[in-house]
Design a protein around this motif. Structure first.
Motif, PDB file in Angstrom:
ATOM      1  N   GLN A  48       0.834  -1.207   0.000  1.00 37.08           N
ATOM      2  CA  GLN A  48       0.000   0.000   0.000  1.00 37.08           C
ATOM      3  C   GLN A  48       0.865   1.253   0.000  1.00 37.08           C
ATOM      4  N   GLY A  49       1.964   1.220   0.747  1.00 34.24           N
ATOM      5  CA  GLY A  49       2.883   2.357   0.750  1.00 34.24           C
ATOM      6  C   GLY A  49       3.523   2.563  -0.607  1.00 34.24           C
ATOM      7  N   ILE A  50       3.946   1.482  -1.248  1.00 36.85           N
ATOM      8  CA  ILE A  50       4.540   1.590  -2.588  1.00 36.85           C
ATOM      9  C   ILE A  50       3.546   2.243  -3.541  1.00 36.85           C
ATOM     10  N   ALA A  51       2.305   1.786  -3.487  1.00 33.36           N
ATOM     11  CA  ALA A  51       1.267   2.358  -4.358  1.00 33.36           C
ATOM     12  C   ALA A  51       1.105   3.847  -4.090  1.00 33.36           C
ATOM     13  N   SER A  52       1.096   4.229  -2.834  1.00 32.49           N
ATOM     14  CA  SER A  52       0.977   5.648  -2.480  1.00 32.49           C
ATOM     15  C   SER A  52       2.153   6.440  -3.043  1.00 32.49           C
ATOM     16  N   GLY A  53       3.354   5.896  -2.926  1.00 34.83           N
ATOM     17  CA  GLY A  53       4.543   6.569  -3.447  1.00 34.83           C
ATOM     18  C   GLY A  53       4.538   6.690  -4.960  1.00 34.83           C
ATOM     19  N   LEU A  54       3.812   5.793  -5.624  1.00 38.65           N
ATOM     20  CA  LEU A  54       3.672   5.862  -7.085  1.00 38.65           C
ATOM     21  C   LEU A  54       2.526   6.773  -7.503  1.00 38.65           C
ATOM     22  N   GLY A  55       1.785   7.290  -6.525  1.00 41.21           N
ATOM     23  CA  GLY A  55       0.675   8.175  -6.844  1.00 41.21           C
ATOM     24  C   GLY A  55      -0.600   7.465  -7.235  1.00 41.21           C
ATOM     25  N   VAL A  56      -0.748   6.191  -6.829  1.00 40.94           N
ATOM     26  CA  VAL A  56      -1.988   5.468  -7.103  1.00 40.94           C
ATOM     27  C   VAL A  56      -3.091   6.131  -6.280  1.00 40.94           C
ATOM     28  N   PRO A  57      -4.203   6.516  -6.904  1.00 42.23           N
ATOM     29  CA  PRO A  57      -5.281   7.185  -6.176  1.00 42.23           C
ATOM     30  C   PRO A  57      -5.849   6.322  -5.059  1.00 42.23           C
ATOM     31  N   GLY A  58      -6.303   6.959  -4.001  1.00 42.78           N
ATOM     32  CA  GLY A  58      -6.878   6.258  -2.862  1.00 42.78           C
ATOM     33  C   GLY A  58      -8.125   5.463  -3.188  1.00 42.78           C
ATOM     34  N   ASP A  59      -8.805   5.808  -4.286  1.00 42.33           N
ATOM     35  CA  ASP A  59     -10.009   5.066  -4.658  1.00 42.33           C
ATOM     36  C   ASP A  59      -9.686   3.771  -5.406  1.00 42.33           C
ATOM     37  N   SER A  60      -8.396   3.456  -5.529  1.00 43.92           N
ATOM     38  CA  SER A  60      -7.946   2.198  -6.118  1.00 43.92           C
ATOM     39  C   SER A  60      -7.225   1.414  -5.024  1.00 43.92           C
ATOM     40  N   PRO A  61      -7.995   0.790  -4.107  1.00 45.57           N
ATOM     41  CA  PRO A  61      -7.376   0.163  -2.937  1.00 45.57           C
ATOM     42  C   PRO A  61      -6.426  -0.968  -3.304  1.00 45.57           C
ATOM     43  N   VAL A  62      -5.314  -1.005  -2.615  1.00 45.64           N
ATOM     44  CA  VAL A  62      -4.329  -2.062  -2.809  1.00 45.64           C
ATOM     45  C   VAL A  62      -4.577  -3.110  -1.731  1.00 45.64           C
ATOM     46  N   THR A  63      -4.977  -4.268  -2.171  1.00 43.72           N
ATOM     47  CA  THR A  63      -5.203  -5.396  -1.280  1.00 43.72           C
ATOM     48  C   THR A  63      -4.401  -6.567  -1.807  1.00 43.72           C
ATOM     49  N   SER A  64      -4.308  -7.613  -1.016  1.00 44.26           N
ATOM     50  CA  SER A  64      -3.606  -8.802  -1.471  1.00 44.26           C
ATOM     51  C   SER A  64      -4.388  -9.429  -2.620  1.00 44.26           C
ATOM     52  N   PRO A  65      -3.748  -9.625  -3.779  1.00 38.31           N
ATOM     53  CA  PRO A  65      -4.473 -10.176  -4.928  1.00 38.31           C
ATOM     54  C   PRO A  65      -4.479 -11.706  -4.961  1.00 38.31           C
ATOM     55  N   SER A  66      -4.520 -12.356  -3.780  1.00 37.93           N
ATOM     56  CA  SER A  66      -4.393 -13.813  -3.701  1.00 37.93           C
ATOM     57  C   SER A  66      -5.343 -14.579  -4.606  1.00 37.93           C
ATOM     58  N   TYR A  67      -6.534 -14.070  -4.807  1.00 35.28           N
ATOM     59  CA  TYR A  67      -7.493 -14.821  -5.602  1.00 35.28           C
ATOM     60  C   TYR A  67      -7.508 -14.395  -7.053  1.00 35.28           C
ATOM     61  N   THR A  68      -6.980 -13.216  -7.354  1.00 33.57           N
ATOM     62  CA  THR A  68      -6.945 -12.769  -8.740  1.00 33.57           C
ATOM     63  C   THR A  68      -5.558 -12.923  -9.345  1.00 33.57           C
ATOM     64  N   LEU A  69      -4.542 -13.160  -8.534  1.00 37.33           N
ATOM     65  CA  LEU A  69      -3.147 -13.359  -8.919  1.00 37.33           C
ATOM     66  C   LEU A  69      -2.449 -12.087  -9.391  1.00 37.33           C
ATOM     67  N   LEU A  70      -3.192 -11.168 -10.012  1.00 34.57           N
ATOM     68  CA  LEU A  70      -2.585  -9.932 -10.502  1.00 34.57           C
ATOM     69  C   LEU A  70      -3.591  -8.793 -10.414  1.00 34.57           C
ATOM     70  N   ASN A  71      -3.156  -7.698  -9.828  1.00 31.80           N
ATOM     71  CA  ASN A  71      -3.916  -6.452  -9.856  1.00 31.80           C
ATOM     72  C   ASN A  71      -3.020  -5.385 -10.469  1.00 31.80           C
ATOM     73  N   ILE A  72      -3.600  -4.536 -11.294  1.00 33.29           N
ATOM     74  CA  ILE A  72      -2.841  -3.435 -11.898  1.00 33.29           C
ATOM     75  C   ILE A  72      -3.434  -2.133 -11.392  1.00 33.29           C
ATOM     76  N   HIS A  73      -2.567  -1.286 -10.847  1.00 35.98           N
ATOM     77  CA  HIS A  73      -2.971   0.022 -10.332  1.00 35.98           C
ATOM     78  C   HIS A  73      -2.216   1.083 -11.124  1.00 35.98           C
ATOM     79  N   HIS A  74      -2.869   2.228 -11.349  1.00 35.32           N
ATOM     80  CA  HIS A  74      -2.267   3.269 -12.178  1.00 35.32           C
ATOM     81  C   HIS A  74      -1.964   4.511 -11.361  1.00 35.32           C
ATOM     82  N   GLY A  75      -0.696   4.922 -11.407  1.00 33.77           N
ATOM     83  CA  GLY A  75      -0.220   6.149 -10.788  1.00 33.77           C
ATOM     84  C   GLY A  75       0.709   6.821 -11.773  1.00 33.77           C
ATOM     85  N   ARG A  76       1.819   7.385 -11.290  1.00 33.62           N
ATOM     86  CA  ARG A  76       2.774   7.999 -12.223  1.00 33.62           C
ATOM     87  C   ARG A  76       3.373   6.962 -13.164  1.00 33.62           C
TER      88      ARG A  76
END
Length: 172
Positions: A48-76
């Motif tokens: 979650q901290g890494i995502a914040s440092g990349l500028g991922v918006p707060g409305d794109s929550p970073v959770t463990s993707p254990s069941y989806t295997l991959l989540n892609i979040h967009h920041g800088r």
């Protein structure tokens, strides 16, 4: 001189996120971070901290993707967040397009990387271990030149950001 390993402690979840945020701020495209630790160690806080440092918006929550295997979040730059808890072979990653992401224009974060039977190309490996209920020990290992540069920057900036718990540094 560049570092090949570095370790520090965090006092709680917020500091673990802060350290991840700093890594995200320092990250360059193509960086691959292997993240290991037992269940509840703090991997998701760090992610979650890494995502914040990349500028991922707060409305794109970073959770463990254990069941989806991959989540892609967009920041800088994109954050490609893999969770290998349910996988055991590097070949399984090929089906997910891992190589394309790892060599791409974003940061690739791989949780449970130590579950792989083969080797993953990466820049930094991070092991998070609980010290007690709140404290975490984070052990960083640089796996290439990009990783060594990142560790040097982290080690230089982390104590200056009000978190003086750096324990050791190992130079090349």
């Amino acid at each position: 001189m560049t570092l090949k390993s570095w370790q520090t402690k965090t006092a709680g979840p917020e500091e673990t996120r802060d350290l991840g945020r700093l890594l995200g701020e320092l990250a360059v495209a193509g960086l691959v971070v292997l993240l290991n630790g037992d269940l509840g160690a703090g991997k998701t806080c760090f992610a979650q901290g890494i995502a914040s440092g990349l500028g991922v918006p707060g409305d794109s929550p970073v959770t463990s993707p254990s069941y989806t295997l991959l989540n892609i979040h967009h920041g800088r730059m994109p954050l490609h967040h893999f969770d290998l808890y349910r996988l055991s072979r590097v070949d399984d990653l090929a089906d997910l397009g891992y190589d394309e992401f790892a060599e791409g224009d974003g940061l690739t974060l791989v949780e449970w990387a130590d579950r792989m039977t083969g080797t993953l190309v990466a820049s930094v490996s991070v092991l998070i271990e609980p010290v007690d209920e709140q404290q975490r020990l984070l052990q960083f290992a640089a796996l290439d030149a990009c990783g060594r540069k990142l560790l040097e920057q982290l080690a230089m900036r982390w104590p200056l950001s009000g978190h003086p718990r750096t324990l050791s540094r190992e130079n090349l």
